[in-house]
Design a protein around this motif. Structure first.
Motif, mmCIF file in Angstrom:
data_model
loop_
_atom_site.group_PDB
_atom_site.id
_atom_site.type_symbol
_atom_site.label_atom_id
_atom_site.label_comp_id
_atom_site.label_asym_id
_atom_site.label_seq_id
_atom_site.Cartn_x
_atom_site.Cartn_y
_atom_site.Cartn_z
ATOM 1 N N HIS A 411 4.855 5.769 6.354
ATOM 2 C CA HIS A 411 4.699 5.664 7.658
ATOM 3 C C HIS A 411 6.101 5.790 8.330
ATOM 4 O O HIS A 411 5.696 6.355 9.582
ATOM 5 N N TYR A 445 -2.858 3.014 3.848
ATOM 6 C CA TYR A 445 -1.460 2.730 3.152
ATOM 7 C C TYR A 445 -0.858 1.507 3.272
ATOM 8 O O TYR A 445 -0.308 1.045 2.218
ATOM 9 N N THR A 446 -1.126 0.503 3.987
ATOM 10 C CA THR A 446 -1.064 -1.060 4.073
ATOM 11 C C THR A 446 -1.497 -1.467 2.628
ATOM 12 O O THR A 446 -0.724 -2.263 1.985
ATOM 13 N N THR A 449 0.130 -0.346 -0.477
ATOM 14 C CA THR A 449 1.562 -0.634 -0.765
ATOM 15 C C THR A 449 1.556 -2.272 -0.965
ATOM 16 O O THR A 449 2.266 -2.250 -1.901
ATOM 17 N N VAL A 450 0.789 -2.976 -0.413
ATOM 18 C CA VAL A 450 0.622 -4.277 -1.028
ATOM 19 C C VAL A 450 0.341 -4.597 -2.291
ATOM 20 O O VAL A 450 0.906 -5.548 -2.713
#
Length: 465
Positions: A411, A445-446, A449-450
């Motif tokens: 990002h 993406y979030t 990633t989490v």
């Protein structure tokens, strides 16, 4: 509107008896805010009159931040579509709004005061009539949002557990006046330049909101997604109960699970989390490239995970909230597929050739087109074949050449490259559809990633080329 069923509801959340949904109350509230903003603006202008240019610029930026935060704070008290409008502008408006206002609007939160049970019960009585006697409804909500509140219920005859998504009274009727009030507030506050692009976005938000408050539409969409995924053991979509559903009330099966940020999800094996991440991104690819309709709200609160107790059974991704759905035409899908193909092969020339079909692309000079193609190649990095893309940082691939989202810093790398690319030309607003899709990818993406998922690009992309 997700609810983490691994933890109890918050009974201490503030409760309110009425919503300011009447036009008069909302106008009064916004008028007061506008008046205060006008006074502050005049005061700031007068008190900065003797400062030099640099000091005035710095002072104005601090003032702008304060203004934006004040606007967001006042809007947050109103609930209803005003909050939703603010959230949508924050989500999609980064190209037309100053960063101060985008940042402030991002603080608008769904998890605000709940409407008291007597008011909710009155609303249910009005919608359901005698049918309400067939249900035992829990008076404590398990979820709240700007437009609705969610309560668990039991169908007394069968014992079936359901949830009721109950729209707040008056919010649907207030959408058009809320939009007008919101525009006026932005105008008075001087925090946003009044442009054609802003008007276009307000029209888009109007359409999305009117669609989102029509629960007949949401019920039909949920049923479409249910039938598409019913035979795939990786997914759960709630089943709609039409007997209790209507335009302002949605009834569906209760599907327990844990939130994406839940600690219990971090405790399962890495390979299981990889499978959940792969499932999350695969359904998004299906939305864009197969079904041509996409859930546009990238909030990963719209997912829950049902962790399996049985080693022979898959963990399941629960997909919730099909209100903010956007349909895409074949022209856009063809362009998106061409761009994905170029990204998969990491081919700059293919990417340049795929950028067509919109004024946004057609008005670019060759230099700008090349810069934007490079930006798209970076954005599609997780979907590129590792053997074709020497630019993937070494620490972003595991030993099986799967992409490690949490280590990618993708990002921030895209933001940096985008800033450089945008500086090189008179920036046109990207097509709205592209902004929806890019936002969806940011949401994915979030999510990935989490949960620290590693994904296989070949498995993700090849079926859609």
């Amino acid at each position: 509107m997700a609810h983490d069923t691994s933890r109890p509801s918050n009974n201490n959340r503030q409760s309110i008896d009425t919503l300011k949904t009447s036009g008069f109350e909302r106008r009064l509230s916004i008028a007061k805010t506008s008046l205060n903003i006008g006074r502050r603006w005049a005061g700031n202008s007068m008190s900065g009159i003797f400062l030099d240019k640099q000091a005035r610029s710095k002072r104005n930026q601090v003032f702008m931040e304060a203004q934006a935060n004040y606007v967001a704070e006042e809007l947050g008290k109103l609930k209803g579509s005003v909050v939703k409008i603010g959230q949508m502008l924050a989500l999609y408006g980064e190209h037309i709004l100053p960063p101060e206002i985008t940042k402030a609007l991002q603080t608008l939160n769904d998890d605000t005061a709940t409407l008291t049970w007597p008011k909710i019960e009155q609303t249910l009585q009005h919608i359901l009539g005698d049918k309400l006697n067939e249900l035992e409804v829990d008076s404590v909500p398990i979820g709240t949002a700007s437009l609705a509140q969610v309560h668990r219920a039991t169908v007394l005859e069968t014992g079936e557990q359901v949830v009721l998504k109950i729209q707040y009274p008056g919010v649907a009727e207030a959408i058009d006046s809320d939009l007008a009030l919101f525009k006026r507030l932005l105008k008075v506050s001087n925090v946003v330049p009044q442009t054609r692009a802003l008007d276009t976005w307000f029209e888009e938000i109007r359409d999305l909101l009117h669609n989102e408050v029509d629960y007949n539409t949401e019920a039909a969409t949920t049923e479409r997604f249910y039938s598409r995924l019913v035979d795939d053991p990786r997914y759960i979509v709630p089943k709609i109960n039409r007997h209790y559903s209507s335009k302002r009330l949605l009834c569906m099966t209760y599907e327990p699970g844990v939130s994406v940020t839940s600690e219990s999800l971090q405790l399962i094996s890495h390979e299981r989390r990889n499978a959940i991440g792969q499932a999350a991104i695969e359904v998004m690819m299906q939305e864009i490239f197969v079904w041509g309709e996409m859930q546009t709200d990238p909030n990963f609160g719209n997912y829950l995970v049902r962790i399996s107790d049985n080693v022979d059974e898959l963990d399941k991704l629960i997909l919730l909230d099909f209100g903010a759905i956007r349909q895409f035409d074949n022209t856009l899908l063809t362009i998106a597929r061409n761009l994905l193909r170029a990204g998969y092969h990491h081919d700059h020339q293919l990417m340049v050739e795929g950028m067509t079909g919109y004024d946004f692309f057609n008005t670019m000079s060759d230099k700008v087109r090349s810069d934007i193609a490079s930006l798209f190649l970076l954005a599609t990095e997780p979907f590129s074949h590792p053997d074709a893309n020497p630019d993937i940082p070494a620490d972003c691939l595991d030993e099986q050449k799967r992409y490690i989202w949490a280590d990618s810093k993708l990002h921030s790398r895209i933001s940096e490259r985008a800033t450089q690319a945008i500086q090189s030309f008179e920036f046109n607003l990207p097509p709205k559809e592209f902004m929806f899709i890019s936002r969806k990818f940011i949401g994915a993406y979030t999510f990935l990633t989490v949960i620290n998922a590693h994904t296989n690009s070949e498995k993700l992309v090849k079926p859609f080329l």
